[in-house]
Design a protein around this motif. Structure first.
Motif, PDB file in Angstrom:
ATOM      1  N   ALA A 156      24.851   4.557  55.241  1.00  0.00           N
ATOM      2  CA  ALA A 156      24.255   3.657  54.246  1.00  0.00           C
ATOM      3  C   ALA A 156      22.745   3.592  54.426  1.00  0.00           C
ATOM      4  CB  ALA A 156      24.869   2.260  54.371  1.00  0.00           C
ATOM      5  N   VAL A 157      22.321   3.415  55.668  1.00  0.00           N
ATOM      6  CA  VAL A 157      20.880   3.357  55.945  1.00  0.00           C
ATOM      7  C   VAL A 157      20.231   4.694  55.585  1.00  0.00           C
ATOM      8  CG1 VAL A 157      19.176   3.314  57.807  1.00  0.00           C
ATOM      9  CG2 VAL A 157      20.992   1.602  57.746  1.00  0.00           C
ATOM     10  N   ARG A 158      20.872   5.736  56.006  1.00  0.00           N
ATOM     11  CA  ARG A 158      20.322   7.068  55.766  1.00  0.00           C
ATOM     12  C   ARG A 158      20.131   7.314  54.270  1.00  0.00           C
ATOM     13  NH1 ARG A 158      21.339  12.547  55.446  1.00  0.00           N
ATOM     14  NH2 ARG A 158      20.303  13.766  57.069  1.00  0.00           N
ATOM     15  N   GLN A 159      21.159   6.978  53.524  1.00  0.00           N
ATOM     16  CA  GLN A 159      21.120   7.231  52.087  1.00  0.00           C
ATOM     17  C   GLN A 159      20.030   6.398  51.419  1.00  0.00           C
ATOM     18  OE1 GLN A 159      25.209   7.524  50.999  1.00  0.00           O
ATOM     19  NE2 GLN A 159      24.771   7.464  48.803  1.00  0.00           N
ATOM     20  N   ARG A 160      19.910   5.183  51.854  1.00  0.00           N
ATOM     21  CA  ARG A 160      18.919   4.317  51.220  1.00  0.00           C
ATOM     22  C   ARG A 160      17.503   4.792  51.528  1.00  0.00           C
ATOM     23  NH1 ARG A 160      17.844  -2.014  50.855  1.00  0.00           N
ATOM     24  NH2 ARG A 160      17.300  -1.926  48.647  1.00  0.00           N
ATOM     25  N   ILE A 161      17.290   5.196  52.755  1.00  0.00           N
ATOM     26  CA  ILE A 161      15.957   5.658  53.131  1.00  0.00           C
ATOM     27  C   ILE A 161      15.609   6.935  52.369  1.00  0.00           C
ATOM     28  CG2 ILE A 161      14.642   6.666  55.019  1.00  0.00           C
ATOM     29  CD1 ILE A 161      15.770   4.589  56.871  1.00  0.00           C
ATOM     30  N   LEU A 162      16.605   7.790  52.195  1.00  0.00           N
ATOM     31  CA  LEU A 162      16.323   9.020  51.443  1.00  0.00           C
ATOM     32  C   LEU A 162      16.065   8.709  49.969  1.00  0.00           C
ATOM     33  CD1 LEU A 162      18.737  11.586  53.127  1.00  0.00           C
ATOM     34  CD2 LEU A 162      16.264  11.321  53.399  1.00  0.00           C
ATOM     35  N   SER A 163      16.720   7.671  49.466  1.00  0.00           N
ATOM     36  CA  SER A 163      16.428   7.251  48.093  1.00  0.00           C
ATOM     37  C   SER A 163      15.005   6.715  47.989  1.00  0.00           C
ATOM     38  CB  SER A 163      17.424   6.187  47.651  1.00  0.00           C
ATOM     39  OG  SER A 163      16.907   5.443  46.561  1.00  0.00           O
ATOM     40  N   ALA A 164      14.596   5.962  48.992  1.00  0.00           N
ATOM     41  CA  ALA A 164      13.219   5.464  49.013  1.00  0.00           C
ATOM     42  C   ALA A 164      12.249   6.636  49.027  1.00  0.00           C
ATOM     43  CB  ALA A 164      12.992   4.582  50.237  1.00  0.00           C
ATOM     44  N   ARG A 165      12.619   7.643  49.793  1.00  0.00           N
ATOM     45  CA  ARG A 165      11.758   8.827  49.853  1.00  0.00           C
ATOM     46  C   ARG A 165      11.609   9.485  48.487  1.00  0.00           C
ATOM     47  NH1 ARG A 165       9.796  13.563  52.428  1.00  0.00           N
ATOM     48  NH2 ARG A 165      10.918  15.276  51.463  1.00  0.00           N
ATOM     49  N   GLU A 166      12.730   9.587  47.775  1.00  0.00           N
ATOM     50  CA  GLU A 166      12.657  10.171  46.432  1.00  0.00           C
ATOM     51  C   GLU A 166      11.698   9.368  45.547  1.00  0.00           C
ATOM     52  OE1 GLU A 166      14.139  13.001  45.500  1.00  0.00           O
ATOM     53  OE2 GLU A 166      14.838  13.131  47.588  1.00  0.00           O
ATOM     54  N   THR A 167      11.832   8.064  45.654  1.00  0.00           N
ATOM     55  CA  THR A 167      10.975   7.199  44.834  1.00  0.00           C
ATOM     56  C   THR A 167       9.500   7.414  45.163  1.00  0.00           C
ATOM     57  OG1 THR A 167      12.725   5.550  44.807  1.00  0.00           O
ATOM     58  CG2 THR A 167      10.518   4.815  44.198  1.00  0.00           C
ATOM     59  N   LEU A 168       9.203   7.431  46.445  1.00  0.00           N
ATOM     60  CA  LEU A 168       7.800   7.594  46.841  1.00  0.00           C
ATOM     61  C   LEU A 168       7.265   8.976  46.469  1.00  0.00           C
ATOM     62  CD1 LEU A 168       6.353   5.537  49.485  1.00  0.00           C
ATOM     63  CD2 LEU A 168       8.094   4.928  47.850  1.00  0.00           C
ATOM     64  N   LEU A 169       8.157   9.951  46.355  1.00  0.00           N
ATOM     65  CA  LEU A 169       7.690  11.274  45.943  1.00  0.00           C
ATOM     66  C   LEU A 169       7.328  11.280  44.464  1.00  0.00           C
ATOM     67  CD1 LEU A 169      10.066  13.729  47.859  1.00  0.00           C
ATOM     68  CD2 LEU A 169       7.634  13.317  48.226  1.00  0.00           C
ATOM     69  N   ARG A 170       7.949  10.380  43.710  1.00  0.00           N
ATOM     70  CA  ARG A 170       7.584  10.278  42.292  1.00  0.00           C
ATOM     71  C   ARG A 170       6.244   9.569  42.116  1.00  0.00           C
ATOM     72  NH1 ARG A 170      12.984   8.759  41.614  1.00  0.00           N
ATOM     73  NH2 ARG A 170      12.425   6.564  41.335  1.00  0.00           N
ATOM     74  N   HIS A 171       5.871   8.772  43.108  1.00  0.00           N
ATOM     75  CA  HIS A 171       4.608   8.022  43.015  1.00  0.00           C
ATOM     76  C   HIS A 171       3.827   8.280  44.300  1.00  0.00           C
ATOM     77  CE1 HIS A 171       6.491   5.935  39.647  1.00  0.00           C
ATOM     78  NE2 HIS A 171       7.517   5.651  40.436  1.00  0.00           N
ATOM     79  N   ARG A 172       3.194   9.415  44.340  1.00  0.00           N
ATOM     80  CA  ARG A 172       2.615   9.888  45.595  1.00  0.00           C
ATOM     81  C   ARG A 172       1.485   9.017  46.119  1.00  0.00           C
ATOM     82  NH1 ARG A 172       3.981  14.067  47.800  1.00  0.00           N
ATOM     83  NH2 ARG A 172       5.402  15.636  46.965  1.00  0.00           N
TER      84      ARG A 172
END
Lengths: 232, 232
Positions: free
Chosen positions: B87-103
């Motif tokens: 759960a933690v892993r997935q959420r952090i990777l989702s956060a990463r995706e988001t931050l990649l959209r807004h560099r």
DNA sequence: CAAGCTAGGCGTACGCCGTACACTCGTCAA
DNA sequence: TTGACGAGTGTACGGCGTACGCCTAGCTTG
């Protein structure tokens, strides 16, 4: 302060130099914070007109780069005759001490888009410590990425912890505690312990070493079991 | 673009609102970069005079805070019915995706000195995931520190890797390779492998997950052996 | 010693920035 | 009809980085 004396006509003025400019920049940033460091203010501090600085640094970017170099140059060189783990650990903790003396530095390092030669040399020597410890090039590469900014002694803590500068820890208002129950729980537990602990709130150094050792132990484990990125 | 149409007198103008200002700020930063985002430019984009913005945000700081909230709000909520680790892993990777959209976002987050309510809520829920996994308050506290900015999906890589934007990887000149032998060795090895690997240079996502998993595994180990800070 | 070069420091000016403060004007409740 | 209110306007100020040209002390060279 000594720099600001309106030098008399007889006294020869100390000529500017790139080095003097950079060191004055570091000192000024230490005193007033990086956000208040302007070319104009730095020039004033040196008893000189703003444009005089541009004979020694191309622009503000280069000034900041140079200031980072001065700071990184203060980090202790690696200790000799130690196993990789304690050598790396010791050097990183030395870097941390340095960055604590210049609290603005990590922000500037983060804002740079490419490393200066001094920083490259630092990284090169850090890589060398792992290689000397028997790490494969491949594993070392990933290890360096995993260390990230920690290799220079800082981590992004997301926010500077200081809850409110100067004031007492200030108990969390109930409606806040209600909205963030887990944070509240953690804060309360920390406050409890504090009676039996030296220092206030979190021990930053402990937290830094906690994460650092977690990583170093992980590296160690991977290294000993001959980890390779291809061999899953 | 659509915003800039010099609205006719008959067409009712779309009124500004805090939300519209924040979203326009995010969009503008996405397009032109955070360093080019100024109140004046944002106002122009919205077809409005600069001071109009100040009816909706107190100042530029608050604008940036609000923009961070918009971005953090895009991170996926935690998945249900999963063990803490995935759960933690997935959420952090989702956060990463988001931050990649807004560099630009990680820079702004880093520059903030205190968290906004939205970020606090994010952290609270992250803490909750560890607590639900059976972690003690104490261990969770250290774990959160160890994650640091990684919990929001980014790490400070010290420098953006991009060696030279646009140009080919550009072999390292010999005199540079001589000065930084270990970096050169690593770069060469990486180039070698590339023939047999998809993608160029480093795989950022791989590096991120490498370090993340190293930490999560470390947390797991400490948790299972009942680690406490007092019991060394 | 004179002539001339040079490098370091100076002065002015430009175009950005954030934002304080006082204003206009459209909307709507009483 | 009127009065209050709030969103958007206009002007202005002080600060920033820095381009460009000038001045002059001190050195080199004949």
């Amino acid at each position: 302060m000594v720099e600001m004396a309106p030098r008399s006509k007889t006294a020869r003025r100390v000529p500017l130099s790139r080095d003097r400019v950079l060191r004055a920049g570091v000192a000024l940033a230490d005193e007033v914070g990086i956000e208040s460091l302007s070319m104009r203010r730095l020039a004033q501090r040196l008893g000189v007109v703003p444009m005089a600085l541009y004979k020694h640094v191309a622009n503000k970017e280069e000034l900041l780069d140079g200031m980072v170099d001065v700071v990184v140059g203060e980090v202790e060189p690696p200790v000799r005759d130690a196993d990789w783990k304690s050598a790396v650990r010791q050097r990183i903790l030395s870097a941390r001490e340095t960055l604590l003396r210049h609290r603005w530095a990590y922000r500037v390092i983060e804002s740079r888009s490419s490393p200066t030669p001094v920083v490259l040399a630092y990284m090169d020597s850090m890589i060398g410590m792992f290689r000397a410890g028997g790490f494969s090039v491949d594993l070392t590469h990933h290890v360096m990425h995993a260390l990230g900014s920690r290799m220079l002694g800082f981590t992004r803590e997301l926010f500077d912890d200081s809850p409110s500068p100067g004031s007492a820890p200030a108990a969390m208002p109930p409606e806040v505690a209600e909205r963030y129950p887990h944070i509240a729980e953690m804060a309360m537990t920390r406050d409890h312990d504090r009676a039996s602990t030296v220092g206030a709130g979190c021990d930053d150094r402990f937290e830094f070493e906690f994460a650092l050792d977690l990583l170093l132990d992980g590296f160690d484990r991977l290294h000993r079991q001959g980890w390779t990125s291809t061999g899953h």
